[in-house]
Design a protein around this motif. Sequence first.
Motif, PDB file in Angstrom:
ATOM      1  N   SER A 122     107.223  12.529  39.115  1.00  0.00           N
ATOM      2  CA  SER A 122     107.097  11.487  38.083  1.00  0.00           C
ATOM      3  C   SER A 122     108.188  11.637  37.019  1.00  0.00           C
ATOM      4  O   SER A 122     108.796  10.642  36.555  1.00  0.00           O
ATOM      5  N   GLN A 123     108.444  12.891  36.637  1.00  0.00           N
ATOM      6  CA  GLN A 123     109.483  13.144  35.633  1.00  0.00           C
ATOM      7  C   GLN A 123     110.854  12.729  36.162  1.00  0.00           C
ATOM      8  O   GLN A 123     111.664  12.095  35.453  1.00  0.00           O
ATOM      9  N   ARG A 124     111.143  13.064  37.422  1.00  0.00           N
ATOM     10  CA  ARG A 124     112.442  12.729  38.011  1.00  0.00           C
ATOM     11  C   ARG A 124     112.590  11.212  38.166  1.00  0.00           C
ATOM     12  O   ARG A 124     113.698  10.660  37.991  1.00  0.00           O
ATOM     13  N   GLU A 125     111.504  10.522  38.482  1.00  0.00           N
ATOM     14  CA  GLU A 125     111.579   9.067  38.610  1.00  0.00           C
ATOM     15  C   GLU A 125     111.919   8.427  37.264  1.00  0.00           C
ATOM     16  O   GLU A 125     112.766   7.499  37.169  1.00  0.00           O
ATOM     17  N   ALA A 126     111.259   8.892  36.204  1.00  0.00           N
ATOM     18  CA  ALA A 126     111.532   8.323  34.869  1.00  0.00           C
ATOM     19  C   ALA A 126     112.967   8.600  34.429  1.00  0.00           C
ATOM     20  O   ALA A 126     113.680   7.710  33.897  1.00  0.00           O
ATOM     21  N   ALA A 127     113.407   9.837  34.652  1.00  0.00           N
ATOM     22  CA  ALA A 127     114.780  10.200  34.254  1.00  0.00           C
ATOM     23  C   ALA A 127     115.797   9.395  35.042  1.00  0.00           C
ATOM     24  O   ALA A 127     116.821   8.934  34.498  1.00  0.00           O
ATOM     25  N   ASN A 128     115.532   9.224  36.320  1.00  0.00           N
ATOM     26  CA  ASN A 128     116.473   8.474  37.157  1.00  0.00           C
ATOM     27  C   ASN A 128     116.524   7.010  36.729  1.00  0.00           C
ATOM     28  O   ASN A 128     117.605   6.388  36.694  1.00  0.00           O
ATOM     29  N   THR A 129     115.377   6.452  36.385  1.00  0.00           N
ATOM     30  CA  THR A 129     115.352   5.051  35.951  1.00  0.00           C
ATOM     31  C   THR A 129     116.206   4.866  34.691  1.00  0.00           C
ATOM     32  O   THR A 129     117.006   3.920  34.577  1.00  0.00           O
ATOM     33  N   ARG A 130     116.075   5.785  33.705  1.00  0.00           N
ATOM     34  CA  ARG A 130     116.846   5.694  32.465  1.00  0.00           C
ATOM     35  C   ARG A 130     118.349   5.859  32.736  1.00  0.00           C
ATOM     36  O   ARG A 130     119.181   5.115  32.222  1.00  0.00           O
ATOM     37  N   GLN A 131     118.662   6.833  33.595  1.00  0.00           N
ATOM     38  CA  GLN A 131     120.082   7.123  33.847  1.00  0.00           C
ATOM     39  C   GLN A 131     120.753   5.982  34.604  1.00  0.00           C
ATOM     40  O   GLN A 131     121.916   5.635  34.311  1.00  0.00           O
ATOM     41  N   GLN A 132     120.032   5.374  35.511  1.00  0.00           N
ATOM     42  CA  GLN A 132     120.610   4.257  36.257  1.00  0.00           C
ATOM     43  C   GLN A 132     120.834   3.051  35.332  1.00  0.00           C
ATOM     44  O   GLN A 132     121.851   2.332  35.465  1.00  0.00           O
ATOM     45  N   GLU A 133     119.956   2.853  34.378  1.00  0.00           N
ATOM     46  CA  GLU A 133     120.120   1.736  33.424  1.00  0.00           C
ATOM     47  C   GLU A 133     121.320   1.972  32.518  1.00  0.00           C
ATOM     48  O   GLU A 133     122.120   1.058  32.237  1.00  0.00           O
ATOM     49  N   LEU A 134     121.479   3.211  32.095  1.00  0.00           N
ATOM     50  CA  LEU A 134     122.631   3.550  31.254  1.00  0.00           C
ATOM     51  C   LEU A 134     123.931   3.395  32.037  1.00  0.00           C
ATOM     52  O   LEU A 134     124.953   2.967  31.506  1.00  0.00           O
ATOM     53  N   ALA A 135     123.903   3.745  33.290  1.00  0.00           N
ATOM     54  CA  ALA A 135     125.129   3.644  34.095  1.00  0.00           C
ATOM     55  C   ALA A 135     125.526   2.190  34.292  1.00  0.00           C
ATOM     56  O   ALA A 135     126.737   1.858  34.321  1.00  0.00           O
ATOM     57  N   GLU A 147     123.520  12.389  39.948  1.00  0.00           N
ATOM     58  CA  GLU A 147     122.776  13.654  39.836  1.00  0.00           C
ATOM     59  C   GLU A 147     121.277  13.399  39.643  1.00  0.00           C
ATOM     60  O   GLU A 147     120.426  14.090  40.220  1.00  0.00           O
ATOM     61  N   THR A 148     120.937  12.417  38.814  1.00  0.00           N
ATOM     62  CA  THR A 148     119.496  12.118  38.612  1.00  0.00           C
ATOM     63  C   THR A 148     118.871  11.544  39.886  1.00  0.00           C
ATOM     64  O   THR A 148     117.695  11.814  40.199  1.00  0.00           O
ATOM     65  N   GLN A 149     119.657  10.779  40.653  1.00  0.00           N
ATOM     66  CA  GLN A 149     119.136  10.255  41.920  1.00  0.00           C
ATOM     67  C   GLN A 149     118.881  11.398  42.911  1.00  0.00           C
ATOM     68  O   GLN A 149     117.894  11.413  43.638  1.00  0.00           O
ATOM     69  N   ARG A 150     119.853  12.380  42.878  1.00  0.00           N
ATOM     70  CA  ARG A 150     119.673  13.531  43.763  1.00  0.00           C
ATOM     71  C   ARG A 150     118.432  14.327  43.383  1.00  0.00           C
ATOM     72  O   ARG A 150     117.656  14.753  44.229  1.00  0.00           O
ATOM     73  N   ASP A 151     118.239  14.523  42.105  1.00  0.00           N
ATOM     74  CA  ASP A 151     117.052  15.274  41.649  1.00  0.00           C
ATOM     75  C   ASP A 151     115.761  14.559  42.060  1.00  0.00           C
ATOM     76  O   ASP A 151     114.765  15.203  42.417  1.00  0.00           O
ATOM     77  N   LEU A 152     115.809  13.217  42.004  1.00  0.00           N
ATOM     78  CA  LEU A 152     114.638  12.453  42.413  1.00  0.00           C
ATOM     79  C   LEU A 152     114.351  12.637  43.904  1.00  0.00           C
ATOM     80  O   LEU A 152     113.203  12.844  44.313  1.00  0.00           O
ATOM     81  N   ASP A 153     115.391  12.593  44.720  1.00  0.00           N
ATOM     82  CA  ASP A 153     115.206  12.775  46.173  1.00  0.00           C
ATOM     83  C   ASP A 153     114.655  14.161  46.483  1.00  0.00           C
ATOM     84  O   ASP A 153     113.794  14.328  47.364  1.00  0.00           O
ATOM     85  N   VAL A 154     115.163  15.164  45.779  1.00  0.00           N
ATOM     86  CA  VAL A 154     114.652  16.542  45.981  1.00  0.00           C
ATOM     87  C   VAL A 154     113.177  16.635  45.591  1.00  0.00           C
ATOM     88  O   VAL A 154     112.364  17.274  46.277  1.00  0.00           O
TER      89      VAL A 154
END
Length: 381
Positions: A122-135, A147-154
Motif C-alpha cells: 500500500s505504501q509503495r502504491e501511494a508513493a508510486n502514484t505521487r512520483q508518477q504525477e510529479l514526473a 525507481e518508485t515503480q520498481r519498488d512497487l513491483d517488488v
Amino acid sequence: MRKSWFVVGVAAIALAGGIWVMRHRPLPVQVLSPETDVTLRLYGLGTVEARVLSEVGFELGGAVQSLSADAGDRVLAGQELARLHPEEQQARVAQAEAGVEAARAALAKAEAALPRAQAVLSQREAANTRQQELARTDRASKQSAEETQRDLDVARADLAVAETELMVLRAQAAEADANLQSARTLLEKHVLAAPYDALIIARKAEAGTVVKAGDTIFSLIDPQTIWIQTYIDEERAGQLALGQVGAIRLRSRPQQEFHGNIVRIGLESDRVNEERKVWLACTDCPAEMYLGEQAEALVTTGHRDRALMVPEVDIIGFDGASGTVWIAQDGALAQATLEFGARDDLGRSEVTGGLPEGAKIVSPVPKDAVEGRKVRIGAGA
C-alpha cells in the motif's frame, strides 16, 4: 418191488398236491387303512451354530502386552479384550504432536508477515502514484519515477510470495494434523475391544505372543443368534417353508425336547450328500448352548385330518410323485400305479390318487406275491 413203487408214487402225488395247495390257497396279507390326525414331519440332523461368529484380532502386528478376557466370558460392546505394547507408537504420537506444534508456529509467523507485506505494498502504491504525477508535470525526474515503480513491483512480488508461503504452511499444518490423527488412531488400535455384546468361545493367544495383523486372538459369538443348522434330504426339502415349527433334541439332553422355527432355508444344496441346509431359531433352548453339538430336528410340514400313508419301501419305481404298489382287490393280488403327495419322517408317502374303488394297499408285501393270487386279509388290517 411193486409195493415200493406204489409207495413212492403215492408220496409223490401227496407232495405235488401239497405244493399245489400251498401255491393256490389264499395268501394271508395285511393291508393299510387311512389314519386320522396325521402330522407330517421331516427329519434333519445337524449341529448347534451361531449366525454371528467373529474371529477378532489386531489390525496391526506387535507383541501382546495383556489380555483381559478368557473363553467363557461374556463381554459388552467396546469392552477391552487385549492390548499390544504401545511404546513405539506412543513415540510416533509424540513426534507427530511436535510436528503439529512446529507447523502451527510456522503458520502463525506467516500469517503475521502477510499484513506487513500488504502494508508495504500500500505504501509503495501511494508513493508510486505521487512520483508518477510529479514526473508528468516535470517536477520529478524520470529516474525517480522508474525507481518508485520498481519498488512497487517488488512489493507486489513480496506479497505474492507471502500469500503462497501462507498457503503452503496451511497445507503443511493440515498434513501435520492428519499425521497426528493417524498416529493416534494406530495407537488406539493397540487396544482390542469387543465389537458387540458377545460370548467368548475361544482364546488363541497369550501375553508376550508376537502376532501379525489379522491373527485371531479371540473367537466371539453373539449369544442371541445361536440356532440349529440341520440337513434335510433334498428329495423331501420341497415341503419346507419359512416359519414352520420343529422339535429339537440336543445330544447332551436327549430326554428333553425343545422347540424352534425355520428362519432360513439354504439356497444351495450339498452336491455330494444331496441335502439342503435349514436353520431353526430355538425358542426355549437352554441358556448354555455348545457350538458344534449334534442336534436332531423334526420339522412339521403339514397336518392331515385323514390320510393314507404308504411305506416307501413298498412302492415300486417310486420317483417321489408316483409309483406302483400291490393291492388286494376282489380277493386277489394285483398291482396299481398311484399318485403320491407329502412325505413324512417315517419313510412314508401320502396317497393322493389312483387307488381303485374298494382296493386295499398290501403292506408289507409278501415274498411270493403274484398277480391273481388269492389273498386273505389278516388281523390288524
